[in-house]
Write a protein that holds these residues in place. Structure first.
Motif, short mmCIF file in Angstrom:
data_model
loop_
_atom_site.label_atom_id
_atom_site.label_comp_id
_atom_site.label_asym_id
_atom_site.label_seq_id
_atom_site.Cartn_x
_atom_site.Cartn_y
_atom_site.Cartn_z
N ARG A 136 0.81 -1.22 0.00
CA ARG A 136 0.00 0.00 0.00
C ARG A 136 0.84 1.27 0.00
O ARG A 136 0.52 2.21 -0.72
CB ARG A 136 -1.00 0.00 1.16
N TRP A 137 1.93 1.29 0.77
CA TRP A 137 2.72 2.53 0.79
C TRP A 137 3.56 2.72 -0.45
O TRP A 137 3.54 3.81 -1.03
CB TRP A 137 3.55 2.62 2.08
N PRO A 138 4.30 1.72 -0.93
CA PRO A 138 5.00 1.90 -2.20
C PRO A 138 4.05 2.33 -3.32
O PRO A 138 4.38 3.20 -4.12
CB PRO A 138 5.59 0.52 -2.51
N THR A 139 2.86 1.73 -3.34
CA THR A 139 1.89 2.06 -4.38
C THR A 139 1.45 3.52 -4.25
O THR A 139 1.42 4.28 -5.23
CB THR A 139 0.66 1.14 -4.29
N PHE A 140 1.15 3.90 -3.03
CA PHE A 140 0.67 5.26 -2.80
C PHE A 140 1.73 6.30 -3.19
O PHE A 140 1.47 7.24 -3.91
CB PHE A 140 0.26 5.43 -1.34
N TRP A 141 2.95 6.09 -2.70
CA TRP A 141 3.98 7.11 -2.94
C TRP A 141 4.41 7.16 -4.40
O TRP A 141 4.59 8.25 -4.96
CB TRP A 141 5.20 6.86 -2.03
#
Lengths: 307, 267
Positions: free
Chosen positions: B15-20
């Motif tokens: 979720r965080w790699p995707t978001f950033w």
């Protein structure tokens, strides 16, 4: 080598694993019976983890076969893994998840584990479920692994070095958990290089060294056949050469009139030799499995003859 | 909820790699569309570009450059290099982590001791990766659309979507190759290294092909040839191109299944 139980939970036949050219385990034949606690003993690098990872189909055998609960580790892995559990020797879990999340995730993968049972196990091991895994001490990480291994009433619990890093109180609770599994007619297969831990927990032990299974014996038999440490007190100084080299006698030290030695198997030769001198006293010092174990390593040839 | 199964857990991990990555690309898309009205009016720039030697032109977008139209502008600024690098880099990074990452950390032992087929674990993780890559591309679409709306630029959004579809498929093609190498070797670094080198090499094969005859002959082996070859920003989606890239991705995944299924896992 092993007595064939009516319904073995684990059966290995000629199980062999090479990593390229380096040895994992060689021709291991072993049966673990339903309802027993089986200790798999050996020093680090002996092949304990290799054996366990073969059973779990994390690696594949070079030759030979293994069967668990009459199922094939590879072909029936899903059906099999529903009925067994595993604690890895070098437990790593997803560091960002808390204990509660980890156990919920693993429980979900296993098809659901009751919240109540989880809570009870966590309480018994005094587990802090709210902290992320990566923030836990080694002992606390190990506790999470133990809860995961015991939850859901698996028919076979496979534990690779389960007690490393546990404090003594938790160790006791762990032993009670093992006892409960046994009392329930379920089976525990645990590996260890720390022998005192296994001595009182296990019904039988298998000793593995350099990839080969040396022997499988009931703990009671092993202790009965005993390696004895003796101290004989003579009235006058005795010559050392009278005792050195006697059959089954080793580690002889002679100090004035006191002879100390260890005896493997029959005491006959030692007693007859001692009788040539005036004996004041004989002390037998009880040996731990550790010493028996080490004696095996020194006397590998004898063991093969005896087994 | 996100701990129900391997698929949801994998999405959670991504979720965080995707978001950033998505946010970064989205801002970039917005920024370029915001720049367009200013730069598009600088006809001087177009004539400067037209005077560039062909080799240099080829490297920054080839014949597709036309600063006067938003599609041409995106063809120069965003699509030829920036998007494959960022979206492809993202797909390569997360694909290398799927099994090899867990294997290196030691969590794969725990996962595969549970009642799960190896192929199922890899499939669930792959679906999560595909979804994450699409989400990153969607961020970019929103950014470009937002930038166009903000500046009142008349942009054919369906053509941008077409470009993003092949762009995502290009990224997934490299992701599939990464997955295959990672599944066979169990090494994240090897998978990233080889696929990264492949991305750069095939980029240059395609970009320099118009000038170098020997490269032109092998242009078809470059995934980039199927990416902007038919100028999707002007002509819309070319189904043949999309199919080629999709096949590479699927074959990579299929190979990874075979590799993962038969291998000894590292302790």
């Amino acid at each position: 080598m092993t007595a064939s139980g009516p319904d073995p939970v684990i059966r290995m036949e000629g199980l062999t694993k090479y990593y390229g050219r380096s040895r994992g385990i060689v021709d291991v034949d072993l049966e673990v019976r339903r309802g027993e606690v089986f200790g798999f003993l050996g020093p680090n690098g002996a092949g304990k983890t290799t054996t366990i990872r073969l059973l779990l189909d994390l690696i594949r055998p070079t030759r030979g076969r293994a069967e668990i609960l009459r199922l094939d580790p590879r072909r029936d892995r899903v059906a099999l893994h529903r009925r067994i559990s595993y604690l890895s020797g070098e437990l790593t879990l997803w560091g960002d998840l808390t204990g509660a999340q980890l156990l919920r995730y693993l429980g979900n993968l296993r098809g659901g584990v009751g919240r109540e049972e989880l809570g009870r196990l966590a309480d018994r091991l005094q587990l802090d479920l709210a902290r992320p895994f990566k923030a836990l001490s080694r002992g606390n990480k190990q506790k999470i692994g133990l809860v995961a291994a015991f939850m859901g009433r698996p028919e076979l619990v496979i534990l690779d070095e389960p007690t490393s890093g546990l404090d003594p109180l938790i160790q006791q609770e762990f032993e009670r958990l093992v006892e409960e599994v046994r009392a329930d007619g379920r089976t525990v297969f645990l590996s260890s290089h720390i022998l005192p831990e296994v001595e009182h927990l296990c019904d039988r032990v298998g000793i593995i060294r350099e990839g080969r299974l040396l022997t499988v014996e009931a703990v009671a038999d092993l202790k009965k056949r005993a390696l004895r440490r003796l101290e004989i007190d003579f009235a006058a100084p005795v010559p050392a050469d009278a005792f050195v080299g006697l059959s089954g006698v080793r580690d002889v030290t002679v100090h004035d009139g006191i002879v100390r030695c260890t005896v493997l198997g029959s005491l006959d030769a030692l007693v007859k030799t001692a009788a040539r001198f005036e004996v004041r006293d004989i002390h037998a010092i009880e040996t731990s499995l550790e010493e028996i174990f080490l004696a095996y390593y020194g006397e590998e040839a004898n063991i093969h003859a005896a087994a | 909820m996100l701990l129900r199964n391997v698929f949801l857990k994998s999405l959670r991990d991504l979720r965080w790699p995707t978001f950033w990555t998505g946010l970064g690309l989205g801002i970039l898309g917005f920024y370029f569309m915001w720049l367009f009205p200013t730069i598009g009016k600088m006809m001087d720039l177009q004539s400067i570009l037209d005077a560039f030697p062909p080799a240099l032109r080829a490297l920054i977008g080839g014949q597709l450059i036309d600063l006067g139209s938003p599609a041409g502008f995106l063809n120069m600024e965003l699509f030829p290099l920036m998007l494959p690098l960022i979206l492809g880099g993202f797909a390569i990074g997360v694909a290398s982590g799927a099994t090899a990452g867990e294997e290196a950390r030691g969590t794969l032992d725990v996962l595969l001791a549970e009642p799960l087929e190896r192929w199922a674990v890899l499939t669930e993780k792959t679906v999560a990766i595909v979804l994450a890559t699409i989400i990153v591309a969607a961020f970019l679409l929103v950014g470009v659309w937002g930038g166009a709306a903000f500046t009142g630029t008349d942009l054919a959004l369906d053509k941008v979507v077409a470009g993003l579809v092949v762009g995502t498929l290009l990224a997934l093609a490299f992701g599939g190759i990464t997955l295959a190498i990672a599944a066979f070797t169990g090494s994240r670094a090897t998978a990233i290294g080889i696929t990264g080198a492949l991305l750069v090499a095939t980029y240059f094969i395609n970009a320099l092909a118009p000038m170098v005859e020997s490269l032109n002959q092998i242009r078809g082996i470059s995934p980039f040839f199927y990416y902007l070859g038919h100028d999707p920003l002007r002509n819309g989606l070319d189904l043949g191109d999309a199919a080629v890239l999709a096949v590479v991705a699927v074959v990579g995944f299929a190979v990874s299944l075979v590799g993962f299924e038969r291998r000894d896992l590292a302790a």
